[in-house]
Design a protein around this motif. Structure first.
Motif, short mmCIF file in Angstrom:
data_model
loop_
_atom_site.label_atom_id
_atom_site.label_comp_id
_atom_site.label_asym_id
_atom_site.label_seq_id
_atom_site.Cartn_x
_atom_site.Cartn_y
_atom_site.Cartn_z
N ASP A 286 36.69 39.03 44.58
CA ASP A 286 37.66 37.94 43.92
C ASP A 286 38.47 38.02 42.68
O ASP A 286 39.07 37.54 42.33
CB ASP A 286 36.93 36.63 44.22
CG ASP A 286 35.95 36.38 43.25
OD1 ASP A 286 35.53 37.41 42.84
OD2 ASP A 286 35.18 35.35 42.94
N ARG A 291 44.59 41.88 44.47
CA ARG A 291 44.39 40.71 45.76
C ARG A 291 45.76 39.90 45.71
O ARG A 291 46.05 39.55 46.95
CB ARG A 291 43.23 39.75 45.52
CG ARG A 291 43.44 38.81 44.12
CD ARG A 291 42.16 38.16 43.73
NE ARG A 291 42.28 37.17 42.78
CZ ARG A 291 42.39 37.45 41.35
NH1 ARG A 291 42.31 38.56 41.01
NH2 ARG A 291 42.53 36.26 40.35
N THR A 328 42.51 37.51 54.62
CA THR A 328 41.63 37.98 53.55
C THR A 328 40.77 36.99 53.17
O THR A 328 41.20 35.83 53.05
CB THR A 328 42.78 38.32 52.26
OG1 THR A 328 43.46 37.13 52.13
CG2 THR A 328 43.66 39.68 52.64
N TYR A 330 38.26 36.51 49.98
CA TYR A 330 37.61 37.38 48.69
C TYR A 330 36.46 36.69 48.13
O TYR A 330 36.59 35.11 48.32
CB TYR A 330 38.68 37.28 47.65
CG TYR A 330 40.09 37.67 47.93
CD1 TYR A 330 40.10 39.16 48.36
CD2 TYR A 330 41.31 37.08 48.03
CE1 TYR A 330 41.32 39.71 48.82
CE2 TYR A 330 42.49 37.59 48.28
CZ TYR A 330 42.45 38.85 48.85
OH TYR A 330 43.80 39.52 48.95
N GLY A 335 34.80 40.98 49.18
CA GLY A 335 35.51 40.32 50.05
C GLY A 335 35.91 41.34 51.12
O GLY A 335 35.72 42.33 51.40
#
Length: 467
Positions: A286, A291, A328, A330, A335
């Motif tokens: 994360d 991301r 997705t 995370y 993740g």
């Protein structure tokens, strides 16, 4: 005559208005300004970090507390301990009140307290009117400092948990989800789920051990908002939590998850007319700076509903899916990315092939500028709605604090989304999307499938025995 005049006027208006019609995509707006009120942050004498935001619009209060801990911290032979502990803090009685008395007192004033555990955090939330804050905080504090863990309630909860485990294979979607996480997180706490045996190992002593380990003021972050001043709040916190002793514990997080599974097909036998498909892999934690680009990419790939490739091609054009998309997820210790699809058993192979082909196309060739622009615009415009209310703002601040993020992470996230380029999206597509490394979970009756399972890789049969 009058009707002709009306027709001519209508035509003239139509022509005039069409001359000024503007495609919404061509409309220009000022850049989004994100300036939410900043909560006050302070630390109590016993080590609790508190985020506070005054809000006098309504006479209501929201009080939340989070702790490091959760199911990823459970002993290997007591999976489910954190979740059951969180539940019994709420239902097992507190202070001088039995469980029934707690419910009666809260119900009488329309207040609520929820206690829960996720994989990485423990949380408890109080909602009440300002006039009932003394009562609510008193019960809230008793749950946190003087839980009773009533033995009858423990027995009932353990029995209910075991009944749920016996039924865990009934829902094909939830079954596919569980097998997916057990597979990609093989050997890691994120892949552990409660069993009959692990539940039988949980006792009142185990609940007390979990409680004493994690529910401590110096392991906590509180978020509070409502119709109260700072001086009032500090007085109440001192009254109800001032004698709460520090735990002085060192909470060690679980290790980073690494790929331990074998890519390929994991077949889950279920006598149903449909096929549930979930394919995915481990990608990033994360805190990975990629991301934001990954979220934009995923929106275009399958996270953006009918505007995404997976939904547009598999559901809208081919008509193969009841639901299809990609996600997705995370997490602190690693993740995942995954795509899901529900289709008829007779079109399992066609749908699976299309999913893999679309993911491979995005990996190899990326997405288009138009797809990226739409994804960015949607994500940025929806961003502010995650922080639209005072309780959302203070809760987000608490999550950032306990997750180890900087205080201005919300603003950093927005700026990071704005900065994402097409090159960023296509770079992360090439880096993180890898169907050759994916676990493909397929639930259904293979004799009804249109293609053999080994079309998509080596096949592992997943047993469904209840342990």
């Amino acid at each position: 005559m009058k009707s002709r005049i009306v027709i001519w006027i209508t035509l003239l208006l139509t022509v005039s208005l069409s001359a000024y019609a503007v495609n919404p995509r061509d409309m220009k707006f000022p850049d989004l300004k994100f300036n939410p009120p900043e909560p006050m942050r302070f630390v109590t004498d016993n080590g609790t970090v508190v985020f506070f935001l005054e809000d006098h619009q309504l006479p209501v209060m929201s009080v939340s507390i989070m702790f490091h801990g959760g199911s990823a911290y459970d002993p290997a032979d007591k999976i489910g301990l954190s979740d059951i502990t969180a539940t019994l803090l709420r239902t097992g009685g507190a202070g001088q009140r039995t469980s029934d008395q707690v419910d009666e007192d809260l119900d009488f004033v329309g207040a609520s307290i929820v206690s829960q555990a996720s994989s990485d955090y423990l949380a408890m939330v109080l909602k009440c009117l300002k006039k009932d804050l003394d009562l609510g905080l008193g019960i809230f504090a008793d749950m946190l400092q003087h839980p009773l863990f009533d033995t009858a309630k423990i027995s009932l909860e353990l029995s209910n948990r075991k009944d749920a485990i016996r039924r865990q294979n009934d829902d094909p979607g939830m079954l596919t989800r569980r097998i997916f996480y057990e597979t990609i997180y093989a050997g890691h706490p994120y892949g552990y789920f409660p069993t009959l045996a692990s539940t039988d190992n949980i006792s009142r002593d185990g609940l007390l051990t979990c409680y004493n380990e994690y529910y401590n003021p110096d392991n906590a972050v509180m978020s509070i908002t409502g119709d109260i001043t700072l001086d009032e709040l500090k007085g109440l916190l001192n009254k109800y939590f001032g004698k709460w002793a520090k735990g002085n514990k060192t909470i060690t997080p679980p290790p980073i998850a690494t790929m331990q599974y074998k890519p390929g097909v994991y077949y889950v036998r279920k006598d149903i007319n449909q096929a549930n498909i979930r394919m995915g892999e481990l990608i990033m934690t994360d805190k990975n700076p990629d991301r934001h680009a990954m979220d934009v990419l995923n929106f275009a790939l399958g996270g953006g509903g009918f505007t995404s490739r997976l939904t547009g091609q598999i559901r809208t054009t081919a008509g193969l899916a009841y639901s299809v998309g990609s996600y997705t997820y995370y997490r602190p210790e690693m993740g995942s990315f995954f795509a899901i699809c529900q289709t008829k058993a007779e079109t399992m192979g066609e749908a699976t092939r299309m999913m893999l082909d679309i993911i491979n196309q995005v990996k190899d060739s990326g997405i288009t500028q138009q797809e990226m622009d739409m994804a960015k615009e949607s994500l940025i415009n929806s961003f502010v709605f995650n922080y639209a209310t005072p309780d959302q703002i203070v809760d987000a601040s608490a999550i950032m604090e306990i997750g180890g993020f900087p205080p201005d992470q919300m603003k950093r996230d927005l700026e990071a989304f704005k900065a994402v380029t097409l090159a960023d999206c296509n770079r992360v597509a090439a880096k993180y999307l890898d169907p050759k490394n994916m676990a493909i979970i397929i639930t259904g009756a293979k004799e009804n499938f249109d293609k053999p399972l080994d079309t998509f890789g080596p096949v592992t049969d997943v047993p469904l025995e209840i342990k």
